[in-house]
Design an enzyme around this catalytic site. Structure first.
Site, mmCIF file in Angstrom:
data_model
loop_
_atom_site.group_PDB
_atom_site.id
_atom_site.type_symbol
_atom_site.label_atom_id
_atom_site.label_comp_id
_atom_site.label_asym_id
_atom_site.label_seq_id
_atom_site.Cartn_x
_atom_site.Cartn_y
_atom_site.Cartn_z
ATOM 1 N N GLY A 1 95.994 21.902 -11.272
ATOM 2 C CA GLY A 1 97.500 21.638 -11.265
ATOM 3 C C GLY A 1 97.638 21.249 -12.745
ATOM 4 C CG HIS A 2 95.703 18.069 -15.014
ATOM 5 N ND1 HIS A 2 94.832 17.501 -14.098
ATOM 6 C CD2 HIS A 2 96.642 17.012 -14.910
ATOM 7 C CE1 HIS A 2 94.866 16.527 -14.028
ATOM 8 N NE2 HIS A 2 95.957 15.831 -14.520
ATOM 9 C CD GLU B 1 109.165 19.902 -9.105
ATOM 10 O OE1 GLU B 1 108.512 20.332 -8.183
ATOM 11 O OE2 GLU B 1 110.254 19.992 -9.440
#
Ligand code: PAF
Length: 301
Positions: free
Chosen positions: A54-55, A166
């Site tokens: 995700g990062h 998000e």
């Protein structure tokens, strides 16, 4: 799921070049001024480390918007409450640095505590409104800690663009409010949630899950997707929320902190009647001591 050391994405070739790492604001500003003087646009990706895909997707998104990408790594004590996992929070800077280099990040800014909170530090930024429900109600002081450190990092780095996931949807709205209210000249760019194939949103805290908990954890996202279908079909918001809570509990979660339909910008509560505009469905549920967050966009059909 956090990437394992053997994950292909880590590309742990010992001959691979490392990443420049700076620890002081003076050094950071010097490097960024140099880049800007040569006409480069700079993007910032603030993180607390324990990086996962995700990062890394945020770093790649940043890369599309800027010539230089800076990732910050600082486990911010001010956003952890008493009894939360500050000491246990996973830390592996060497691994993070390797992943960032492979993802095309130019610079790692990893200040120590005193660089961010020097002796005598006495300023806290309080954002009202959007910080008050949901996480703000359950984790008093959390968003003041986030707003203060994010404001500092933005002022220290003065990026053109800053990217936030998000996955922490309320945090994203808080940061939008903060930068608008304080005229911080940066564009805030949201990065979509990255999920494992079974739907579980990636999070550094997923490493806390036991194998059985990990098997059950995608139940949270399943319940949200089912709730989204019901909302689109015109069912009442209050009954959809109640059904989703029961479904999450039936998937092996120990407790549900909330499953709520909210205005996507202000995070004001919507309902109880049916959905009449696009909105956000936000949820937090617990397995043992691990809190799992998820959210999805919802809209009427
Ligand atoms: O989302 C996070 O990892 C943190 O809240 C942030 C934005 C890096 C501030 O410490």
């Amino acid at each position: 799921m956090v990437l394992s050391r053997s994950d292909a994405e880590a590309n742990l070739d010992p001959s691979m070049p490392g990443i420049e790492t700076l620890r002081t604001v003076t050094a950071l500003r010097a490097r960024i001024s140099q880049w800007k003087a040569s006409g480069s646009r700079v993007a910032l990706v603030p993180t607390m480390g324990a990086l996962h895909k995700g990062h890394l997707s945020l770093v790649r998104l940043a890369r599309t918007q800027a010539d230089r990408v800076v990732t910050t790594l600082f486990v911010n004590p001010a956003q952890f409450g008493p009894g939360e996992d500050l000491e246990a929070y996973p830390r592996d800077e060497a691994r993070d640095a390797t992943l960032l280099a492979a993802a095309g990040c130019d610079l790692l800014y990893a200040p120590n505590r005193a660089e961010i909170y020097p002796p005598g530090f006495a300023t806290t930024i309080t954002v009202t409104g959007v910080t008050e429900p949901l996480e703000g109600a359950l984790r008093p002081g959390h968003f003041a800690g986030v707003a203060t450190v994010v404001a500092k990092l933005l002022i220290q780095a003065s990026p053109d663009v800053a990217v936030f996931g998000e996955k922490d949807y309320q945090q994203l709205q808080v940061i939008r409010r903060l930068t608008a209210d304080l005229d911080i000249p940066v564009r805030i760019l949201p990065g979509p949630i990255i999920r494992d194939p079974d739907g579980l949103a990636l999070s550094s805290r997923n490493t806390y899950l036991t194998p059985v908990q990990r098997l059950n954890a995608p139940g949270l996202n399943r319940a949200l997707r089912e709730a989204s279908r019901r909302l689109a079909a015109g069912e009442r918001i209050d009954s959809v929320e109640a059904v989703a809570i029961a479904e999450v509990l039936s998937h092996g979660f120990d407790a549900v902190d909330y499953v709520e339909v909210r205005n996507a910008d202000s995070l004001d509560r919507l309902g109880p009647a049916k959905l009449d505009r696009p909105a956000r469905l936000l949820a937090v549920a617990r397995m043992g001591r691990t809190r799992l967050l998820d959210n999805i966009a919802v809209s009427p059909r």
